[in-house]
Design a protein around this motif. Structure first.
Motif, PDB file in Angstrom:
ATOM      1  N   ASP A   1       0.850  -1.192   0.000  1.00 29.93           N
ATOM      2  CA  ASP A   1       0.000   0.000   0.000  1.00 29.93           C
ATOM      3  C   ASP A   1       0.885   1.241   0.000  1.00 29.93           C
ATOM      4  O   ASP A   1       1.989   1.232   0.549  1.00 29.93           O
ATOM      5  CB  ASP A   1      -0.922   0.024   1.218  1.00 29.93           C
ATOM      6  N   GLY A   2       0.370   2.319  -0.622  1.00 31.33           N
ATOM      7  CA  GLY A   2       1.109   3.564  -0.698  1.00 31.33           C
ATOM      8  C   GLY A   2       0.949   4.457   0.507  1.00 31.33           C
ATOM      9  O   GLY A   2       1.615   5.497   0.604  1.00 31.33           O
ATOM     10  N   SER A   3       0.091   4.081   1.448  1.00 32.65           N
ATOM     11  CA  SER A   3      -0.192   4.908   2.616  1.00 32.65           C
ATOM     12  C   SER A   3       0.481   4.330   3.857  1.00 32.65           C
ATOM     13  O   SER A   3       0.164   3.216   4.286  1.00 32.65           O
ATOM     14  CB  SER A   3      -1.709   5.003   2.850  1.00 32.65           C
ATOM     15  N   GLU A   4       1.384   5.090   4.444  1.00 35.08           N
ATOM     16  CA  GLU A   4       2.029   4.642   5.678  1.00 35.08           C
ATOM     17  C   GLU A   4       1.020   4.465   6.802  1.00 35.08           C
ATOM     18  O   GLU A   4       1.140   3.545   7.621  1.00 35.08           O
ATOM     19  CB  GLU A   4       3.105   5.655   6.091  1.00 35.08           C
ATOM     20  N   GLN A   5       0.034   5.363   6.860  1.00 35.12           N
ATOM     21  CA  GLN A   5      -0.958   5.276   7.926  1.00 35.12           C
ATOM     22  C   GLN A   5      -1.847   4.046   7.758  1.00 35.12           C
ATOM     23  O   GLN A   5      -2.231   3.404   8.746  1.00 35.12           O
ATOM     24  CB  GLN A   5      -1.806   6.554   7.961  1.00 35.12           C
ATOM     25  N   MET A   6      -2.195   3.707   6.541  1.00 32.93           N
ATOM     26  CA  MET A   6      -2.956   2.480   6.309  1.00 32.93           C
ATOM     27  C   MET A   6      -2.157   1.263   6.778  1.00 32.93           C
ATOM     28  O   MET A   6      -2.694   0.361   7.441  1.00 32.93           O
ATOM     29  CB  MET A   6      -3.297   2.337   4.825  1.00 32.93           C
ATOM     30  N   LEU A   7      -0.866   1.244   6.461  1.00 29.31           N
ATOM     31  CA  LEU A   7      -0.038   0.116   6.866  1.00 29.31           C
ATOM     32  C   LEU A   7       0.156   0.066   8.377  1.00 29.31           C
ATOM     33  O   LEU A   7       0.354  -1.017   8.944  1.00 29.31           O
ATOM     34  CB  LEU A   7       1.317   0.178   6.152  1.00 29.31           C
ATOM     35  N   HIS A   8       0.090   1.215   9.036  1.00 28.60           N
ATOM     36  CA  HIS A   8       0.144   1.230  10.503  1.00 28.60           C
ATOM     37  C   HIS A   8      -0.982   0.365  11.076  1.00 28.60           C
ATOM     38  O   HIS A   8      -0.742  -0.460  11.974  1.00 28.60           O
ATOM     39  CB  HIS A   8       0.008   2.668  11.012  1.00 28.60           C
ATOM     40  N   TYR A   9      -2.181   0.515  10.551  1.00 31.77           N
ATOM     41  CA  TYR A   9      -3.302  -0.296  11.005  1.00 31.77           C
ATOM     42  C   TYR A   9      -3.186  -1.736  10.494  1.00 31.77           C
ATOM     43  O   TYR A   9      -3.570  -2.686  11.191  1.00 31.77           O
ATOM     44  CB  TYR A   9      -4.617   0.313  10.555  1.00 31.77           C
ATOM     45  N   ALA A  10      -2.655  -1.902   9.292  1.00 34.72           N
ATOM     46  CA  ALA A  10      -2.514  -3.252   8.741  1.00 34.72           C
ATOM     47  C   ALA A  10      -1.578  -4.102   9.594  1.00 34.72           C
ATOM     48  O   ALA A  10      -1.799  -5.309   9.762  1.00 34.72           O
ATOM     49  CB  ALA A  10      -1.998  -3.180   7.307  1.00 34.72           C
ATOM     50  N   ARG A  11      -0.542  -3.491  10.142  1.00 31.10           N
ATOM     51  CA  ARG A  11       0.381  -4.243  11.009  1.00 31.10           C
ATOM     52  C   ARG A  11      -0.317  -4.721  12.274  1.00 31.10           C
ATOM     53  O   ARG A  11       0.037  -5.765  12.821  1.00 31.10           O
ATOM     54  CB  ARG A  11       1.590  -3.371  11.352  1.00 31.10           C
TER      55      ARG A  11
END
Length: 252
Positions: free
Chosen positions: A72-82
Motif C-alpha cells: 500500500d502507498g499509505s504509511e498510515q494504512m499500513l500502521h493499522y494493517a500491522r
C-alpha cells in the motif's frame, strides 16, 4: 505527464477506513472471493494483496491458510494493517511502480483501489507490474467501480461520524463528463486539547470495461471474465461494483 510520486492520499482516511468503513466493505469482498477465487486455490498459495489498506482482507486470507504479502502507498494504512494482520508481510509501495519477482500465485486488488489510478497509462503500468509478479498460470482479480456505481451513489451522498477526539464528514460527487469522482473530506482532530481542522479532496477515475480489458490484454493477461456483484453474484443490491478475473499463461 505521469506522476512518479507515491500515492499517499489515503493517509488522512486511514483511521476512518479502519474504524468506520472496513467492516461494511468486507461484507462484499470476502463473499466475492469465496465465489470467484478461493475454491481454485491450494492451501498455502501465495497471495499479493495490492493496495491492501488496513489489512482486514489480508487477515481473513491468512485465516484461510494462505501466505499473504500486502502493498500500500499509505504509511498510515499500513500502521493499522500491522495491527490487523501481523503475520502478513507488508510493503510500503505504489501500485504503479512496484517491482516484485514472479513468486505470487494470485494478485488481488479490491475495494475499488485501482480507481485511484488517475490515468489509463498508469493503470497499464499497474497491470504490467502485476503480470511480472505472477507465476505461470497465476490469477489476477481486480475490482473497479463502474459508471453505474458512481452515477447512483456519488450524487452528493454525505456521510460522517463524531467521536470524543475525532470527527469526520465526506461528500461524494461524480462528474459524468470528466468521468471523475471526488470525495470532499473534512476531519476535526483533538490535539493537545485543541481542535484542528483538515480539508482534502480525493479523486477517483471512472474507467469503462473496454478500457480495463484492453489494458489487461496489453499487459499479457488472457481468459478475462467480468462479474457484477449485484447482477451476476447476487451479493449487492445495486449494480456497478465490478470484478475482473484473468490469468497469466505462458505456454512453453
Amino acid at each position: 505527464m505521469i506522476s512518479t510520486t507515491r500515492y499517499d492520499d489515503y493517509d488522512v482516511l486511514a483511521r476512518i477506513y479502519n474504524e468506520d468503513w472496513a467492516s461494511g466493505i468486507f461484507q462484499e469482498t470476502l463473499p466475492v472471493l469465496e465465489k470467484l477465487l478461493l475454491p481454485d486455490l491450494t492451501k498455502g498459495a501465495h497471495i499479493l494483496d495490492l493496495c491492501c489498506g488496513t489489512g482486514h482482507l489480508a487477515q481473513q486470507l491468512l485465516k484461510h491458510g494462505y501466505k499473504i504479502t500486502g502493498i500500500d502507498g499509505s504509511e498510515q494504512m499500513l500502521h493499522y494493517a500491522r495491527e490487523n494482520a501481523p503475520e502478513a508481510k507488508l510493503i510500503l509501495g505504489d501500485a504503479r511502480f512496484f517491482d516484485l519477482p514472479a513468486t505470487f500465485d494470485v494478485v488481488v486488488s479490491t475495494t475499488g483501489s485501482l480507481n485511484y489510478v488517475m490515468k489509463l497509462e498508469e493503470l497499464e503500468d499497474v497491470f504490467n507490474n502485476v503480470y511480472k509478479a505472477l507465476t505461470n498460470n497465476g490469477i489476477f482479480l481486480c475490482h473497479f467501480f463502474s459508471e453505474e456505481e458512481y452515477s447512483s451513489n456519488w450524487n452528493g451522498k454525505v456521510a460522517g461520524d463524531v467521536k470524543d477526539d475525532y470527527a469526520w464528514s465526506t461528500k461524494n460527487i461524480y462528474n459524468s463528463e470528466s468521468k471523475l469522482g471526488q470525495i470532499y473530506l473534512t476531519v476535526f482532530s483533538l490535539v493537545e486539547q485543541t481542535w484542528q481542522r483538515l480539508d482534502k479532496v480525493i479523486s477517483e477515475s471512472c474507467y469503462t470495461k473496454e478500457e480495463i480489458i484492453s489494458a489487461l490484454e496489453t499487459a499479457g493477461f488472457c481468459e478475462i471474465s467480468i462479474y457484477d456483484a449485484c447482477c451476476d453474484l447476487e451479493i449487492l443490491q445495486t449494480p456497478g461494483s465490478t470484478y475482473f478475473i484473468c490469468y497469466k499463461r505462458l505456454y512453453i
